[in-house]
Design a protein around this motif. Sequence first.
Motif, PDB file in Angstrom:
ATOM      1  N   ALA A 183       0.665  -1.262  -0.054  1.00  0.00           N
ATOM      2  CA  ALA A 183       0.030   0.162   0.025  1.00  0.00           C
ATOM      3  C   ALA A 183       0.834   1.289   0.061  1.00  0.00           C
ATOM      4  CB  ALA A 183      -0.944   0.018   1.298  1.00  0.00           C
ATOM      5  N   ASP A 184       2.110   0.976   0.541  1.00  0.00           N
ATOM      6  CA  ASP A 184       2.869   2.340   0.731  1.00  0.00           C
ATOM      7  C   ASP A 184       3.999   2.381  -0.442  1.00  0.00           C
ATOM      8  OD1 ASP A 184       4.610   0.132   1.243  1.00  0.00           O
ATOM      9  OD2 ASP A 184       5.202   1.110   3.292  1.00  0.00           O
ATOM     10  N   SER A 185       3.662   1.653  -1.656  1.00  0.00           N
ATOM     11  CA  SER A 185       4.367   1.867  -2.830  1.00  0.00           C
ATOM     12  C   SER A 185       4.268   3.180  -3.593  1.00  0.00           C
ATOM     13  CB  SER A 185       4.163   0.788  -3.706  1.00  0.00           C
ATOM     14  OG  SER A 185       4.330  -0.726  -3.589  1.00  0.00           O
ATOM     15  N   PRO A 186       5.481   3.652  -3.952  1.00  0.00           N
ATOM     16  CA  PRO A 186       5.429   4.987  -4.564  1.00  0.00           C
ATOM     17  C   PRO A 186       4.548   5.018  -5.860  1.00  0.00           C
ATOM     18  CG  PRO A 186       7.559   3.864  -5.276  1.00  0.00           C
ATOM     19  CD  PRO A 186       6.942   2.956  -4.148  1.00  0.00           C
ATOM     20  N   GLY A 187       4.169   6.158  -6.354  1.00  0.00           N
ATOM     21  CA  GLY A 187       3.208   6.196  -7.473  1.00  0.00           C
ATOM     22  C   GLY A 187       4.005   6.887  -8.581  1.00  0.00           C
ATOM     23  N   LEU A 188       3.585   6.747  -9.742  1.00  0.00           N
ATOM     24  CA  LEU A 188       4.030   7.231 -11.166  1.00  0.00           C
ATOM     25  C   LEU A 188       3.041   8.140 -11.736  1.00  0.00           C
ATOM     26  CD1 LEU A 188       6.782   7.213 -13.359  1.00  0.00           C
ATOM     27  CD2 LEU A 188       5.864   5.040 -13.907  1.00  0.00           C
ATOM     28  N   LEU A 189       3.641   9.112 -12.319  1.00  0.00           N
ATOM     29  CA  LEU A 189       2.865   9.964 -13.039  1.00  0.00           C
ATOM     30  C   LEU A 189       3.576  10.344 -14.483  1.00  0.00           C
ATOM     31  CD1 LEU A 189       1.732  13.005 -10.860  1.00  0.00           C
ATOM     32  CD2 LEU A 189       0.305  10.988 -11.402  1.00  0.00           C
ATOM     33  N   ILE A 190       2.820  10.218 -15.687  1.00  0.00           N
ATOM     34  CA  ILE A 190       3.415  10.398 -16.986  1.00  0.00           C
ATOM     35  C   ILE A 190       2.791  11.573 -17.429  1.00  0.00           C
ATOM     36  CG2 ILE A 190       4.248   9.771 -19.207  1.00  0.00           C
ATOM     37  CD1 ILE A 190       5.679   8.355 -17.141  1.00  0.00           C
ATOM     38  N   LEU A 191       3.434  12.698 -17.544  1.00  0.00           N
ATOM     39  CA  LEU A 191       3.021  14.209 -18.250  1.00  0.00           C
ATOM     40  C   LEU A 191       3.379  14.116 -19.643  1.00  0.00           C
ATOM     41  CD1 LEU A 191       3.368  16.655 -15.344  1.00  0.00           C
ATOM     42  CD2 LEU A 191       1.547  14.648 -15.523  1.00  0.00           C
ATOM     43  N   ASP A 192       2.640  14.743 -20.619  1.00  0.00           N
ATOM     44  CA  ASP A 192       3.086  15.265 -21.976  1.00  0.00           C
ATOM     45  C   ASP A 192       3.850  16.461 -21.865  1.00  0.00           C
ATOM     46  OD1 ASP A 192       1.187  17.145 -22.005  1.00  0.00           O
ATOM     47  OD2 ASP A 192      -0.214  15.961 -23.250  1.00  0.00           O
ATOM     48  N   ASP A 193       4.488  17.055 -22.909  1.00  0.00           N
ATOM     49  CA  ASP A 193       5.189  18.075 -23.043  1.00  0.00           C
ATOM     50  C   ASP A 193       4.385  19.322 -22.439  1.00  0.00           C
ATOM     51  OD1 ASP A 193       3.964  18.214 -25.295  1.00  0.00           O
ATOM     52  OD2 ASP A 193       5.911  18.270 -26.449  1.00  0.00           O
ATOM     53  N   HIS A 194       3.072  19.310 -22.607  1.00  0.00           N
ATOM     54  CA  HIS A 194       2.291  20.522 -22.433  1.00  0.00           C
ATOM     55  C   HIS A 194       1.874  20.321 -20.770  1.00  0.00           C
ATOM     56  CE1 HIS A 194       2.075  21.618 -26.318  1.00  0.00           C
ATOM     57  NE2 HIS A 194       1.634  20.748 -26.606  1.00  0.00           N
ATOM     58  N   TRP A 195       2.359  19.270 -20.040  1.00  0.00           N
ATOM     59  CA  TRP A 195       2.253  19.192 -18.465  1.00  0.00           C
ATOM     60  C   TRP A 195       0.901  18.576 -18.317  1.00  0.00           C
ATOM     61  CZ3 TRP A 195       4.475  24.051 -15.844  1.00  0.00           C
ATOM     62  CH2 TRP A 195       5.783  23.978 -16.248  1.00  0.00           C
ATOM     63  N   GLU A 196       0.221  18.072 -19.213  1.00  0.00           N
ATOM     64  CA  GLU A 196      -0.997  17.300 -19.249  1.00  0.00           C
ATOM     65  C   GLU A 196      -0.958  16.035 -18.840  1.00  0.00           C
ATOM     66  OE1 GLU A 196      -3.931  18.726 -19.177  1.00  0.00           O
ATOM     67  OE2 GLU A 196      -3.353  20.584 -19.709  1.00  0.00           O
ATOM     68  N   LEU A 197      -1.794  15.429 -17.709  1.00  0.00           N
ATOM     69  CA  LEU A 197      -1.597  14.063 -17.318  1.00  0.00           C
ATOM     70  C   LEU A 197      -1.636  13.061 -18.345  1.00  0.00           C
ATOM     71  CD1 LEU A 197      -0.971  12.093 -14.888  1.00  0.00           C
ATOM     72  CD2 LEU A 197      -3.372  12.345 -14.415  1.00  0.00           C
ATOM     73  N   GLU A 198      -0.748  12.310 -18.922  1.00  0.00           N
ATOM     74  CA  GLU A 198      -0.924  11.149 -20.062  1.00  0.00           C
ATOM     75  C   GLU A 198      -1.511   9.629 -19.211  1.00  0.00           C
ATOM     76  OE1 GLU A 198       2.397   8.954 -22.438  1.00  0.00           O
ATOM     77  OE2 GLU A 198       1.837  11.070 -23.295  1.00  0.00           O
ATOM     78  N   SER A 199      -0.757   9.360 -18.077  1.00  0.00           N
ATOM     79  CA  SER A 199      -1.132   8.292 -17.378  1.00  0.00           C
ATOM     80  C   SER A 199      -0.534   8.063 -15.930  1.00  0.00           C
ATOM     81  CB  SER A 199      -0.561   6.926 -18.342  1.00  0.00           C
ATOM     82  OG  SER A 199       0.903   6.856 -18.268  1.00  0.00           O
ATOM     83  N   ALA A 200      -1.136   7.151 -15.290  1.00  0.00           N
ATOM     84  CA  ALA A 200      -0.574   7.084 -13.958  1.00  0.00           C
ATOM     85  C   ALA A 200      -0.847   5.686 -13.344  1.00  0.00           C
ATOM     86  CB  ALA A 200      -1.277   7.891 -13.074  1.00  0.00           C
ATOM     87  N   THR A 201      -0.036   5.503 -12.426  1.00  0.00           N
ATOM     88  CA  THR A 201       0.116   3.860 -12.029  1.00  0.00           C
ATOM     89  C   THR A 201      -1.341   3.863 -10.912  1.00  0.00           C
ATOM     90  OG1 THR A 201       1.644   4.540 -10.060  1.00  0.00           O
ATOM     91  CG2 THR A 201       2.196   3.339 -12.265  1.00  0.00           C
ATOM     92  N   PRO A 202      -1.697   2.904 -10.632  1.00  0.00           N
ATOM     93  CA  PRO A 202      -2.811   2.580  -9.764  1.00  0.00           C
ATOM     94  C   PRO A 202      -2.549   3.155  -8.270  1.00  0.00           C
ATOM     95  CG  PRO A 202      -2.716   0.478 -10.952  1.00  0.00           C
ATOM     96  CD  PRO A 202      -1.392   1.389 -11.470  1.00  0.00           C
ATOM     97  N   GLY A 203      -3.559   3.910  -7.649  1.00  0.00           N
ATOM     98  CA  GLY A 203      -3.156   4.230  -6.267  1.00  0.00           C
ATOM     99  C   GLY A 203      -2.396   5.581  -6.219  1.00  0.00           C
ATOM    100  N   ASP A 215      -6.191  18.280  -6.892  1.00  0.00           N
ATOM    101  CA  ASP A 215      -7.536  17.830  -6.531  1.00  0.00           C
ATOM    102  C   ASP A 215      -7.576  16.721  -7.546  1.00  0.00           C
ATOM    103  OD1 ASP A 215     -10.281  17.441  -6.534  1.00  0.00           O
ATOM    104  OD2 ASP A 215     -10.855  19.425  -6.667  1.00  0.00           O
ATOM    105  N   PRO A 216      -7.437  15.470  -7.282  1.00  0.00           N
ATOM    106  CA  PRO A 216      -7.686  14.118  -8.158  1.00  0.00           C
ATOM    107  C   PRO A 216      -8.924  14.196  -8.962  1.00  0.00           C
ATOM    108  CG  PRO A 216      -6.485  13.606  -6.318  1.00  0.00           C
ATOM    109  CD  PRO A 216      -6.922  14.917  -6.089  1.00  0.00           C
ATOM    110  N   ASP A 217      -9.893  14.512  -8.221  1.00  0.00           N
ATOM    111  CA  ASP A 217     -11.278  14.582  -8.863  1.00  0.00           C
ATOM    112  C   ASP A 217     -11.390  15.567 -10.032  1.00  0.00           C
ATOM    113  OD1 ASP A 217     -11.793  12.651  -6.620  1.00  0.00           O
ATOM    114  OD2 ASP A 217     -12.714  14.191  -5.382  1.00  0.00           O
ATOM    115  N   THR A 218     -10.940  16.586  -9.868  1.00  0.00           N
ATOM    116  CA  THR A 218     -11.127  17.405 -11.074  1.00  0.00           C
ATOM    117  C   THR A 218      -9.949  17.446 -12.019  1.00  0.00           C
ATOM    118  OG1 THR A 218      -9.812  19.344  -9.841  1.00  0.00           O
ATOM    119  CG2 THR A 218     -12.275  19.098  -9.816  1.00  0.00           C
ATOM    120  N   GLY A 219      -8.872  16.567 -11.726  1.00  0.00           N
ATOM    121  CA  GLY A 219      -7.712  16.675 -12.642  1.00  0.00           C
ATOM    122  C   GLY A 219      -6.586  17.432 -12.511  1.00  0.00           C
ATOM    123  N   ARG A 220      -6.858  18.327 -11.402  1.00  0.00           N
ATOM    124  CA  ARG A 220      -5.832  19.256 -11.374  1.00  0.00           C
ATOM    125  C   ARG A 220      -4.703  18.878 -10.542  1.00  0.00           C
ATOM    126  NH1 ARG A 220      -8.383  23.736  -7.709  1.00  0.00           N
ATOM    127  NH2 ARG A 220      -7.346  22.747  -6.144  1.00  0.00           N
TER     128      ARG A 220
END
Length: 378
Positions: A183-203, A215-220
Amino acid sequence: MGADSLQHAADKITRLCAEPRDLVSLWQQSTEVLASAVPHFWAPCFYTLDPVSLLMTSHFQAGLEEFPQEWLASEYYEVDVNKIADVARSPTGISTLYDATDGNPSSSPRWHRNMSMGGDQELVARLRTRSGEVWGAVGLYRAPDEPRFTEPEKSFIQTIAPALAEGARCALLLGQAREPEFADSPGLLILDDHWELESATPGVDRWLSELPDGDPDTGRLPSSVLTLAGRVLHLAENPARTTDIPVSRVLSRTGRWMVLHGACLTSTGDRRIAIIVEPANPSRLYPLLMSAYGLTEREKDITKLVLQGASTSEIAAELVVSAHTVQQHLKSIFDKTGVHSRRDLVGKVFFAHYEPRFRDNERRALHDQPLRGEPWRS
């Protein structure tokens, strides 16, 4: 090799470590660079260490898929020189078997094991980040009758060690984020070159929700993530500064510190940004010791230092207690763990909680799975 060539090799190692990749690939590509910069026998032996205990969690050496069991036993039970934890704690972080034996390497059982594999001269160097965490070590060898390692060669290894440490840490975190076990494993975010979220690992939403103004609910995305992404792109556009490691430390909404690691991904041709989020200094050793042996907080602190190879006086100085108090705690620790000496304590903890991870990582390397850096938790 001349000074310019060594600098070119160091720059190449730094670039390899700056872009996230799996750990085995990092070691393989670093091996190619080391072969030209510091001539040696066979191949380097890379290790990852748990920075809390300085115990080994994995090894990689081309052509040696399984580390001999007797070598592990000698590392943690035998009286000898040039041991990895000792080098990791030393002032210079680098040692040769020749220097450690005052010019008489044949007096060391380690030398005889090396000679049985064809290696004579041995150099061991720690891989420590600039922030002071030891994440690994590397061993280099030379065949009989080959010259000893020179001071410029040792200096080169010391120069590239922080980059290799950062690369190993990032590779381990990346593997844990992509294949989380706990449960305490790190999380990974991949952003494109416009800083928009492209993908993320579960959790990863759980970590983002702890960061201020996210605000993960709104994507901010939190401002700390966006700021680090900006630093990553800036460094990617200024290759002369590739020695910089984009890392930031952020106080979460719950009052604990979080660490963000950033890197630029260019393998697909399109520039992307990887952000790894993890709790600061997660010490998996402490709950392990508590659950397995019921150690108190002070006993856990002392055990950690014993595993690192600290003497009674060093432990007393670090914890600001008397040597007598340290000895009393050690007696209690020995009773709870069922051992009679420091060496037995180190061996028991390694073979009970680290050797299973060490062997699991050997299997992972053979099956192209990410290696793990934490001790084994059943």
